[in-house]
Design an enzyme around this catalytic site. Structure first.
Site, PDB file in Angstrom:
ATOM      1  N   ASN A 152     -42.681 130.658  14.231  1.00  0.00           N
ATOM      2  CA  ASN A 152     -41.968 129.874  15.241  1.00  0.00           C
ATOM      3  C   ASN A 152     -40.899 130.696  15.942  1.00  0.00           C
ATOM      4  OD1 ASN A 152     -43.163 127.322  15.365  1.00  0.00           O
ATOM      5  ND2 ASN A 152     -42.005 126.539  13.618  1.00  0.00           N
ATOM      6  N   ASP A 187     -47.448 125.177  16.754  1.00  0.00           N
ATOM      7  CA  ASP A 187     -48.334 124.008  16.758  1.00  0.00           C
ATOM      8  C   ASP A 187     -49.801 124.437  16.669  1.00  0.00           C
ATOM      9  OD1 ASP A 187     -46.197 122.311  16.903  1.00  0.00           O
ATOM     10  OD2 ASP A 187     -46.414 121.869  19.050  1.00  0.00           O
ATOM     11  N   ASP A 226     -47.476 124.499   1.069  1.00  0.00           N
ATOM     12  CA  ASP A 226     -46.425 124.841   2.019  1.00  0.00           C
ATOM     13  C   ASP A 226     -46.719 126.242   2.548  1.00  0.00           C
ATOM     14  OD1 ASP A 226     -43.428 124.137   2.920  1.00  0.00           O
ATOM     15  OD2 ASP A 226     -43.547 126.275   2.434  1.00  0.00           O
ATOM     16  N   ASP A 244     -44.596 121.978   7.927  1.00  0.00           N
ATOM     17  CA  ASP A 244     -45.695 122.836   7.476  1.00  0.00           C
ATOM     18  C   ASP A 244     -46.090 122.491   6.042  1.00  0.00           C
ATOM     19  OD1 ASP A 244     -43.320 123.799   6.419  1.00  0.00           O
ATOM     20  OD2 ASP A 244     -43.977 125.877   6.389  1.00  0.00           O
TER      21      ASP A 244
END
Length: 313
Positions: free
Chosen positions: A199, A208, A191, A236
């Site tokens: 983001n 992305d 993770d 993620d």
């Protein structure tokens, strides 16, 4: 990303359709020996071939060095066929001439097979131990067969690949694990640390891009571990699945290598990764759901302990 043989084994009716491709090709040029192959950067794998009444040695499952094959000369960008009606007819093939003579190949027709995204799959080839004539109509018909085969490959691939990163997806993992868990192995549950901040600061388009770069890093890692495959579970969250047993020392070394890679960014991102490691024994009836839960619990401990680290379940 190369399509692996283990992925092809999961495609519905792949063997049947590959045989149909060969049979249709033989209808067009009955005097030729046809073969269907998959290629990587360095190797070529013979998947299927027609009955062989020539002196050319070929077998399904045969692995060749790509540099020793005329298929290495095919231009996949233009998607144009490569044609040698007589390899001895002044084509300046250099070192290839001896290799072709040793393999009794006198004529060659190679058609590239690519996915819609432009990535190479392999080739459909016609070879003979005698000179041949390949007319334009026959080549055009063979190209149409290749195009239809490509549509099938893309449909199958979409079922097993993540659309953003093109890593394997959860569906592939489930199907693969059903038939490949008896040898024992391990999973790394990864993770990203700090992805939400990327983001929030730079937008989801940049997010992305980051996820694609993570996928590239994982691909480079699995490229040197033939028994490993990389999966995007969603968001993620990623998984690296090792399908052969390994010692705790080896797993620790590999986890550190991944942590170093996933904390090294050219852009000004404050990103790293946390990893949870779970192992499963050989010969047992391993439950994938339970294994992922164990790896997820170990991942939680890595996060709790400060992130950018790994923890064994």
């Amino acid at each position: 990303m190369m399509v692996t043989f283990r992925e092809l084994e999961m495609y519905k009716n792949f063997d049947e359709l590959a045989e149909d491709v060969i049979d249709l090709a033989k209808e067009i040029l009955p005097d030729q020996l046809f073969y269907l192959s998959s290629i990587s950067e360095a190797q070529q794998l013979i998947l299927k071939h027609s009955p062989n009444d020539t002196a050319i040695p070929i077998a399904e499952g045969l692995v060749l060095n790509l540099e020793d094959s005329l298929c290495s000369r095919i231009d996949f960008k233009t998607k144009q066929p490569l044609v040698y009606e007589d390899v001895k007819d002044g084509h300046a093939l250099g070192a290839f001439e001896e290799k072709l003579e040793a393999a009794n190949v006198r004529s060659y027709l190679g058609l590239p097979i690519s996915f819609i995204n432009g990535e190479r799959f392999g080739t459909l080839c016609a070879v003979n131990d005698e000179k041949s004539q390949f007319d334009t109509k026959s080549i055009t018909l063979l190209q149409r067969i290749v195009r239809m085969f490509t549509y099938y490959l893309d449909l199958e691939r979409f079922a097993y690949r993540d659309s953003l990163t093109e890593l394997y997806n959860r569906h592939f993992l489930t199907r693969f694990f059903e038939g490949n868990s008896k040898a024992g192995g391990a999973v790394f549950f990864l993770d990203l640390d700090g992805f939400k901040k990327v983001n929030d600061l730079y937008g989801h388009d940049t997010g992305d891009v980051v996820l694609k770069e993570v996928a590239s890093k994982l691909q480079r890692f699995t490229a040197v571990h033939p028994d490993a495959l990389a999966i995007r579970l969603g968001g993620d969250e990623f998984l690296v699945c090792f399908t052969e047993p390994a010692s705790a020392t080896e797993l620790s070394e590999w986890a550190n290598r991944l942590l170093n890679s996933l904390s090294d960014w050219e852009a000004d991102y404050t990103l790293s990764a946390s990893i949870g490691i779970a192992q499963y024994a050989a010969g047992g009836d391993c439950n994938l759901k339970e294994l992922l839960q164990q790896a997820d619990q170990a991942l939680y401990q890595s996060k709790k302990a400060g992130k950018n680290r790994y923890t064994f379940y």
